[in-house]
Enzyme design. Structure first.
Site, short mmCIF file in Angstrom:
data_model
loop_
_atom_site.label_atom_id
_atom_site.label_comp_id
_atom_site.label_asym_id
_atom_site.label_seq_id
_atom_site.Cartn_x
_atom_site.Cartn_y
_atom_site.Cartn_z
N HIS A 145 -5.00 -40.32 -5.26
CA HIS A 145 -4.48 -41.30 -4.24
C HIS A 145 -5.64 -42.37 -4.09
O HIS A 145 -6.40 -42.70 -3.03
CB HIS A 145 -4.52 -40.55 -2.85
CG HIS A 145 -3.90 -41.18 -1.67
ND1 HIS A 145 -4.20 -42.37 -1.29
CD2 HIS A 145 -3.05 -40.84 -0.93
CE1 HIS A 145 -3.45 -42.60 -0.27
NE2 HIS A 145 -2.98 -41.94 0.25
N GLU A 247 -0.80 -44.98 -6.48
CA GLU A 247 -1.38 -43.44 -6.61
C GLU A 247 -0.25 -42.84 -7.91
O GLU A 247 0.62 -43.36 -8.06
CB GLU A 247 -0.95 -42.77 -5.21
CG GLU A 247 -1.79 -43.38 -4.21
CD GLU A 247 -0.88 -42.93 -2.78
OE1 GLU A 247 -0.50 -41.85 -2.58
OE2 GLU A 247 -1.25 -43.97 -1.86
O1 TA6 Z 1 0.06 -42.19 0.13
C1 TA6 Z 1 0.57 -42.93 1.15
C2 TA6 Z 1 0.24 -42.11 2.33
O2 TA6 Z 1 0.87 -41.06 2.43
C3 TA6 Z 1 0.71 -42.87 3.70
O3 TA6 Z 1 1.90 -42.74 4.26
C4 TA6 Z 1 -0.49 -42.93 4.45
O4 TA6 Z 1 -0.23 -43.07 5.73
C5 TA6 Z 1 -1.36 -42.37 3.76
O5 TA6 Z 1 -1.21 -42.04 2.61
C6 TA6 Z 1 -2.72 -42.07 4.34
O6 TA6 Z 1 -2.63 -40.83 5.04
P1 TA6 Z 1 -3.92 -40.26 5.62
O7 TA6 Z 1 -3.47 -38.85 5.90
O8 TA6 Z 1 -5.07 -40.19 4.85
O9 TA6 Z 1 -4.22 -41.19 6.63
#
Ligand code: TA6
Length: 276
Positions: A145, A247
């Site tokens: 990510h 990602e």
């Molecule tokens: O990868 C995108 C995502 O799943 C978004 O939906 C998002 O809000 C994010 O990752 C970040 O997630 P987090 O739990 O780190 O705030």
């Protein structure tokens, strides 16, 4: 770059490329290619550090659940666990996470995840291997990510997604087909692109990043926008301009592993000083 007392592994290749990995979460938090002074990974000035926290930025490792899609908490638990360093040196490091009592209380599986990080020249490669070390089959979703540092996300585009079906979290999770060959990031965006091409490109005015995935079918593009950064304590106002996540993920079809089998995926990032 880390606060005092935060354990990390520093990588440096013979040609001067550098990276740093927090041992909590095995989270790569800095990547400076050779012959450069620019960190190509974003970390928020308000990021949290330490045991149990996931740094807001760098490359969180998402396992065994992507997002809210399952019975575990958001994005699973690998990013919140302390990993073991297996080896380090010459621009590479290997870190490992195994199940423990706490993970088994949340997810009843025996597993081993290995992250192999390699830095050199203009490239950062992150290889992820998941092994089922238990006696019963297991299924998981996963992602690498990365938060890429950009000069202004809203003057940045992502090339390579035309024709892909995507799920748009900002439009009630409805599915659409991407029509643009060049996806301009004009505001908040939260999309899962299915069966995405293995090579995508983040293009800025004066530089670009070529991002290649292996083994992961999906690509996720995320920018939190103004509301997304002001709504989270570990962002600073304005961070939505400074970052863009592209990602590599396995989400739609969970990966199924029989006992004593493994799966591998990777994301390879190459920094170039040319746009387009
Ligand atoms: O990868 C995108 C995502 O799943 C978004 O939906 C998002 O809000 C994010 O990752 C970040 O997630 P987090 O739990 O780190 O705030």
């Amino acid at each position: 770059m880390f606060p005092a007392n935060i354990p990390f592994v520093a990588l440096q290749s013979a040609d001067g490329a550098r990276a740093a990995i927090a041992i909590d979460g095995a989270q790569v938090a800095s990547w400076i290619p050779a012959n450069s002074t620019e960190d190509r990974l974003f970390v928020s000035a308000n990021a949290f550090y330490g045991p149990g926290a996931s740094i807001r930025g760098g490359i969180p490792v998402i396992f065994p659940q992507f997002g809210p899609f399952g019975t575990l908490g958001q994005h699973g638990f690998a990013r919140n666990k302390r990993w073991q360093v297996l080896s380090q040196g010459n621009g590479t490091a290997r870190l490992e996470l195994r199940d423990d009592e706490e993970t088994r209380s949340r997810w009843p599986h025996a597993f081993r995840v290995e992250l192999h990080v390699v830095v050199g020249g203009d490239t950062l490669a992150v290889h992820m291997t998941v092994e089922n070390t238990g006696a019963v089959p297991m299924q998981f979703t996963a992602a690498l990510h990365p938060y890429f540092a950009v000069r202004d996300a809203f003057a940045t585009r992502v090339d390579g997604l035309a024709g892909c079906r995507y799920r748009d979290a900002l439009r009630d999770g409805a599915h659409f087909i991407e029509t643009s060959a060049a996806l301009d990031i004009a505001g908040p965006l939260d999309r899962i692109y299915y069966a995405a091409p293995d090579t995508l490109r983040i293009v800025e005015a004066d530089r670009s990043l070529i991002i290649t995935k292996r083994g992961f079918p999906e690509a996720v593009v995320w920018n939190p926008g103004e509301a997304g950064t002001s709504g989270r304590a570990d962002f600073v106002a304005g961070d939505q301009h400074r970052m863009l996540c592209v990602e590599a993920a396995a989400i739609e079809h969970p990966i199924a592993l029989q006992p004593n089998t493994s799966w591998s995926g990777a994301q390879i990032m190459q920094a170039t000083l040319r746009a387009g």
